[in-house]
Design a protein around this motif. Sequence first.
Motif, PDB file in Angstrom:
ATOM      1  N   LEU A  68     -31.370   5.721  -2.769  1.00  0.00           N
ATOM      2  CA  LEU A  68     -32.662   5.916  -3.882  1.00  0.00           C
ATOM      3  C   LEU A  68     -32.154   4.936  -5.142  1.00  0.00           C
ATOM      4  CD1 LEU A  68     -32.862   9.587  -3.615  1.00  0.00           C
ATOM      5  CD2 LEU A  68     -34.595   8.037  -3.132  1.00  0.00           C
ATOM      6  N   VAL A  69     -30.959   4.780  -5.614  1.00  0.00           N
ATOM      7  CA  VAL A  69     -30.999   4.087  -6.687  1.00  0.00           C
ATOM      8  C   VAL A  69     -31.313   2.482  -6.414  1.00  0.00           C
ATOM      9  CG1 VAL A  69     -29.172   3.101  -8.414  1.00  0.00           C
ATOM     10  CG2 VAL A  69     -29.235   5.562  -7.562  1.00  0.00           C
ATOM     11  N   LEU A  70     -30.819   1.974  -5.397  1.00  0.00           N
ATOM     12  CA  LEU A  70     -31.062   0.690  -4.945  1.00  0.00           C
ATOM     13  C   LEU A  70     -32.636   0.522  -4.688  1.00  0.00           C
ATOM     14  CD1 LEU A  70     -29.462  -1.931  -4.205  1.00  0.00           C
ATOM     15  CD2 LEU A  70     -29.989  -1.585  -1.876  1.00  0.00           C
ATOM     16  N   ASP A  71     -33.418   1.373  -4.221  1.00  0.00           N
ATOM     17  CA  ASP A  71     -34.599   1.171  -3.933  1.00  0.00           C
ATOM     18  C   ASP A  71     -35.582   1.143  -5.438  1.00  0.00           C
ATOM     19  OD1 ASP A  71     -37.295   1.353  -2.988  1.00  0.00           O
ATOM     20  OD2 ASP A  71     -37.315   3.356  -2.196  1.00  0.00           O
ATOM     21  N   GLU A  72     -35.142   2.470  -6.268  1.00  0.00           N
ATOM     22  CA  GLU A  72     -35.996   2.429  -7.553  1.00  0.00           C
ATOM     23  C   GLU A  72     -35.483   1.275  -8.343  1.00  0.00           C
ATOM     24  OE1 GLU A  72     -38.300   4.623  -8.224  1.00  0.00           O
ATOM     25  OE2 GLU A  72     -37.905   5.499  -6.323  1.00  0.00           O
ATOM     26  N   VAL A  73     -34.422   0.885  -8.459  1.00  0.00           N
ATOM     27  CA  VAL A  73     -33.778  -0.052  -9.612  1.00  0.00           C
ATOM     28  C   VAL A  73     -34.442  -1.325  -9.047  1.00  0.00           C
ATOM     29  CG1 VAL A  73     -31.969  -1.766 -10.208  1.00  0.00           C
ATOM     30  CG2 VAL A  73     -31.718   1.085 -10.245  1.00  0.00           C
ATOM     31  N   SER A  74     -34.605  -1.764  -7.732  1.00  0.00           N
ATOM     32  CA  SER A  74     -35.141  -3.026  -7.231  1.00  0.00           C
ATOM     33  C   SER A  74     -36.950  -2.805  -7.322  1.00  0.00           C
ATOM     34  CB  SER A  74     -34.776  -3.151  -5.933  1.00  0.00           C
ATOM     35  OG  SER A  74     -33.364  -3.341  -5.754  1.00  0.00           O
ATOM     36  N   SER A  75     -37.410  -1.998  -6.484  1.00  0.00           N
ATOM     37  CA  SER A  75     -38.740  -2.205  -6.268  1.00  0.00           C
ATOM     38  C   SER A  75     -39.530  -1.609  -7.668  1.00  0.00           C
ATOM     39  CB  SER A  75     -39.158  -1.392  -5.055  1.00  0.00           C
ATOM     40  OG  SER A  75     -38.942  -0.031  -5.222  1.00  0.00           O
ATOM     41  N   SER A  76     -39.041  -0.643  -8.323  1.00  0.00           N
ATOM     42  CA  SER A  76     -39.818  -0.062  -9.433  1.00  0.00           C
ATOM     43  C   SER A  76     -39.448  -0.668 -10.845  1.00  0.00           C
ATOM     44  CB  SER A  76     -39.713   1.562  -9.444  1.00  0.00           C
ATOM     45  OG  SER A  76     -39.939   2.060  -8.271  1.00  0.00           O
ATOM     46  N   ILE A  77     -38.332  -1.088 -10.939  1.00  0.00           N
ATOM     47  CA  ILE A  77     -37.836  -1.796 -12.282  1.00  0.00           C
ATOM     48  C   ILE A  77     -37.746  -3.117 -12.475  1.00  0.00           C
ATOM     49  CG2 ILE A  77     -36.106  -1.522 -14.113  1.00  0.00           C
ATOM     50  CD1 ILE A  77     -35.639   1.403 -13.262  1.00  0.00           C
ATOM     51  N   LEU A  78     -36.714  -3.770 -11.605  1.00  0.00           N
ATOM     52  CA  LEU A  78     -36.246  -4.985 -11.697  1.00  0.00           C
ATOM     53  C   LEU A  78     -37.431  -6.046 -11.155  1.00  0.00           C
ATOM     54  CD1 LEU A  78     -32.521  -5.033 -11.386  1.00  0.00           C
ATOM     55  CD2 LEU A  78     -33.848  -4.731 -13.459  1.00  0.00           C
ATOM     56  N   ILE A  79     -37.663  -6.000 -10.272  1.00  0.00           N
ATOM     57  CA  ILE A  79     -38.891  -6.930  -9.488  1.00  0.00           C
ATOM     58  C   ILE A  79     -40.085  -6.982 -10.339  1.00  0.00           C
ATOM     59  CG2 ILE A  79     -40.149  -7.697  -7.375  1.00  0.00           C
ATOM     60  CD1 ILE A  79     -37.041  -8.211  -7.083  1.00  0.00           C
ATOM     61  N   PRO A  80     -40.564  -5.806 -10.648  1.00  0.00           N
ATOM     62  CA  PRO A  80     -41.998  -6.049 -11.379  1.00  0.00           C
ATOM     63  C   PRO A  80     -41.686  -6.789 -12.950  1.00  0.00           C
ATOM     64  CG  PRO A  80     -41.761  -3.780 -10.545  1.00  0.00           C
ATOM     65  CD  PRO A  80     -40.448  -4.454 -10.126  1.00  0.00           C
ATOM     66  N   LEU A  81     -40.466  -6.739 -13.555  1.00  0.00           N
ATOM     67  CA  LEU A  81     -39.958  -7.171 -14.562  1.00  0.00           C
ATOM     68  C   LEU A  81     -40.084  -8.705 -14.630  1.00  0.00           C
ATOM     69  CD1 LEU A  81     -37.430  -5.125 -16.556  1.00  0.00           C
ATOM     70  CD2 LEU A  81     -39.805  -5.516 -17.255  1.00  0.00           C
ATOM     71  N   ALA A  82     -39.244  -8.959 -13.190  1.00  0.00           N
ATOM     72  CA  ALA A  82     -39.290 -10.529 -12.998  1.00  0.00           C
ATOM     73  C   ALA A  82     -40.472 -11.267 -12.627  1.00  0.00           C
ATOM     74  CB  ALA A  82     -38.467 -10.665 -11.451  1.00  0.00           C
ATOM     75  N   GLU A  83     -41.588 -10.348 -12.011  1.00  0.00           N
ATOM     76  CA  GLU A  83     -42.834 -10.835 -11.814  1.00  0.00           C
ATOM     77  C   GLU A  83     -43.491 -11.180 -13.190  1.00  0.00           C
ATOM     78  OE1 GLU A  83     -44.851  -9.521  -7.841  1.00  0.00           O
ATOM     79  OE2 GLU A  83     -44.190  -7.877  -9.149  1.00  0.00           O
ATOM     80  N   GLU A  84     -43.469 -10.222 -14.174  1.00  0.00           N
ATOM     81  CA  GLU A  84     -43.969 -10.230 -15.677  1.00  0.00           C
ATOM     82  C   GLU A  84     -43.380 -11.661 -16.238  1.00  0.00           C
ATOM     83  OE1 GLU A  84     -43.420  -6.623 -17.794  1.00  0.00           O
ATOM     84  OE2 GLU A  84     -44.445  -5.602 -16.218  1.00  0.00           O
ATOM     85  N   HIS A  85     -42.449 -11.860 -16.027  1.00  0.00           N
ATOM     86  CA  HIS A  85     -41.732 -12.980 -16.910  1.00  0.00           C
ATOM     87  C   HIS A  85     -41.770 -14.338 -15.947  1.00  0.00           C
ATOM     88  CE1 HIS A  85     -40.158 -11.160 -20.420  1.00  0.00           C
ATOM     89  NE2 HIS A  85     -40.123  -9.841 -19.636  1.00  0.00           N
ATOM     90  N   GLY A  86     -42.306 -14.244 -14.878  1.00  0.00           N
ATOM     91  CA  GLY A  86     -42.624 -15.564 -14.119  1.00  0.00           C
ATOM     92  C   GLY A  86     -41.592 -16.024 -13.460  1.00  0.00           C
ATOM     93  N   LEU A  87     -40.445 -14.998 -13.143  1.00  0.00           N
ATOM     94  CA  LEU A  87     -39.359 -15.619 -12.152  1.00  0.00           C
ATOM     95  C   LEU A  87     -39.740 -15.373 -10.750  1.00  0.00           C
ATOM     96  CD1 LEU A  87     -36.574 -13.839 -14.185  1.00  0.00           C
ATOM     97  CD2 LEU A  87     -37.047 -16.395 -14.353  1.00  0.00           C
ATOM     98  N   THR A  88     -39.756 -16.564  -9.957  1.00  0.00           N
ATOM     99  CA  THR A  88     -39.688 -16.536  -8.613  1.00  0.00           C
ATOM    100  C   THR A  88     -38.325 -16.246  -7.857  1.00  0.00           C
ATOM    101  OG1 THR A  88     -39.653 -18.989  -8.297  1.00  0.00           O
ATOM    102  CG2 THR A  88     -41.679 -18.024  -8.553  1.00  0.00           C
ATOM    103  N   ASP A  89     -37.439 -16.615  -8.666  1.00  0.00           N
ATOM    104  CA  ASP A  89     -36.047 -16.205  -8.294  1.00  0.00           C
ATOM    105  C   ASP A  89     -35.175 -15.582  -9.296  1.00  0.00           C
ATOM    106  OD1 ASP A  89     -33.265 -16.129  -7.348  1.00  0.00           O
ATOM    107  OD2 ASP A  89     -33.054 -18.103  -7.186  1.00  0.00           O
ATOM    108  N   PRO A  90     -35.260 -14.353  -9.120  1.00  0.00           N
ATOM    109  CA  PRO A  90     -34.713 -13.462 -10.173  1.00  0.00           C
ATOM    110  C   PRO A  90     -33.148 -13.207 -10.295  1.00  0.00           C
ATOM    111  CG  PRO A  90     -35.336 -11.979  -8.724  1.00  0.00           C
ATOM    112  CD  PRO A  90     -36.060 -13.378  -8.100  1.00  0.00           C
ATOM    113  N   HIS A  91     -32.649 -13.849  -8.741  1.00  0.00           N
ATOM    114  CA  HIS A  91     -31.184 -13.702  -8.721  1.00  0.00           C
ATOM    115  C   HIS A  91     -30.630 -12.314  -9.282  1.00  0.00           C
ATOM    116  CE1 HIS A  91     -27.505 -16.555  -8.501  1.00  0.00           C
ATOM    117  NE2 HIS A  91     -27.125 -15.335  -7.764  1.00  0.00           N
TER     118      HIS A  91
END
Length: 356
Positions: A268-291
């Motif tokens: 659950l933590v991995l899913d929520e942190v990735s798909s609901s928080i960090l990946i959307p933030l990476a998209e907002e800031h134009g990161l194609t490779d968020p590493h």
Amino acid sequence: MTTNPLKDVNATVDEGEIVSIIGPSGTGKSTFIRCLNRLETPTSGQIIVDGVDMCAPDVDLPKMLQKMGMMFQNYALFNHKLVVENLMMAPMDLLGMSKQEAYDQALELLKTVGLRDKALSWPHELSGGQRQRMAIARGLAMNPKILLFDEPTSALDPQMISEVLSVITSLAERGLTMLVVTHEMRFARDASTRVFYMDQGELWESGTPKQIFENPQRKETRDFIFRVRNWNWEIRSIDYDYPAMLSSLQAFCARQFLGRHISLACQLVLDEVSSSILIPLAEEHGLTDPHIAYELSVGEGGEEADLIVGMSELFAAGVNVDEINSAADDVTKQILENVISRQYLDSSGALHVVIA
């Protein structure tokens, strides 16, 4: 140079026991179980089954082996025979069953392992978990008193592992005696009546699951049981392969003796942190490779997990802590609050999450 894969192994297994044999790789576990049904011949000692020495020169070995069923890592099926035919061969050839008797028994055994509808399939048409369950049914076809399993889940994914272990556990209700070489610590802890810990070709410790997993007596057993275990994964694209990451995490959890609660909490933590928080933030800031780098550690007892989330690329792009905290919606916040006991940022900017 000669080596002794087994040395001074002495044990008694009572009728109806389920014994899990655990220990590091290459320590004689498979050799031990292969000696029991004489696939390997001991150079000395005795193997007593129902009062008969399996190593005696005059032993009727074929008759004694009918009391044992053996399940291998690679299934050892006859691929040119239908599933039902695989189960019929030995009873007809060795027990003198008629074709109809063997067929009826085979269908009943396939029903027992949940494969009645696969009776007329070919083995290659089955999944790995189904083939292993088929192998178990075939082992039962000779009505054995003893079942031997040599790493029955080693080549399976987490879902298939659950299928096979469920069948093995259900066999306990038949009163069969079972010895299982396994790396599945949850099975050893939850389904066994006794656990053998083997190391360097010797049986170093034997006891109930509670004794072995909660109070091991030898340092080597403690080190093996309570070793710190790590899982690592990196997200290198906003279009990352989520199913592959989840499957890898599930496989990690399945290899460890983690309870269902902590395993689901980590997912659950991995899913929520990735798909609901960090990946959307990476998209907002134009990161194609968020590493985004994950490291999950599970320590002694397996009741708590530490997740370290490295996100230096996000911080370099201007993402700050307040933005991360506000990115989660109410549902995500509620989910995380239920499974995270504490969290903090270290001096390098990595997020540490304690899951319990």
